[in-house]
Design a protein around this motif. Structure first.
Motif: not given
Length: 196
Positions: A47-56, A72-77, A179-184
């Protein structure tokens, strides 16, 4: 393009069944039935939610953190189960009184993994093993609304990619990867104590 989408897709009955599974999951979360929600996951869940960066534009290949980097999350059961146990103790102050959540899903796309180039390697950018045939990669957009106390209101918008597999127990499906990807890229929330 339409031909490829039709060829790679699934029949209407399977699409409907998987969408109903997603709605069932959303109802469990809204009703705070966290143990029943956890039962929807495979024991080998990632269960994974990577961080997002503002990139060129020229750096967009580094917009998200890699699986071995900060997330933000990197989890298992086990870690999901411990989070739920903590909520059940009444000692999780960020959730007392508990949040009210609503999960909305749209643009649900179901792809059999045997039609996905490289299996489900698209779920992660690392060396995740390819799943066996018969599993499905499910893509959807979501809106998560959270309300707490008198004036705390938050919206989380993004996309989710799940790997669903058939099982003989419960609903007939289990979530093997999420995999959860936030727009923010910057979160103004006081905490991330909810589930996506």
């Amino acid at each position: 393009m339409t031909f490829e989408l039709t060829r790679a897709g699934v029949d209407v009955e399977l699409q409907h069944e998987i969408e109903q599974f997603l709605y069932h999951e959303a109802a469990l979360l809204a009703e705070r039935e966290y143990r029943d929600w956890l039962d929807l996951f495979a024991e080998d869940i990632h269960y994974w939610m990577p961080t997002r960066y503002n990139r060129l534009r020229r750096e967009l290949d580094r917009e998200f953190s890699e699986p071995d980097e900060t997330a933000f999350f990197d989890e298992d059961y086990d870690s999901l189960s411990r989070r739920i146990t903590r909520l059940e103790t009444g000692m999780a102050w960020a959730e007392d009184p508990p949040s009210r959540t609503r999960h909305l899903f749209t643009n649900v796309r179901v792809v059999p993994t045997e039609t996905v180039p490289g299996g489900s390697r698209r779920l992660y950018q690392g060396d995740t093993p390819c799943p066996p045939a018969g599993e499905y990669e499910v893509h959807c957009n979501f809106l998560l609304y959270r309300s707490r106390l008198e004036h705390d209101v938050e919206f989380f918008v993004g996309a989710r990619t799940d790997l669903l597999r058939r099982t003989d127990r419960g609903t007939g499906w289990e979530i093997a990867r999420r995999k959860v990807v936030l727009d923010q890229s910057t979160l103004n929330a006081k905490n991330l104590s909810m589930f996506f």
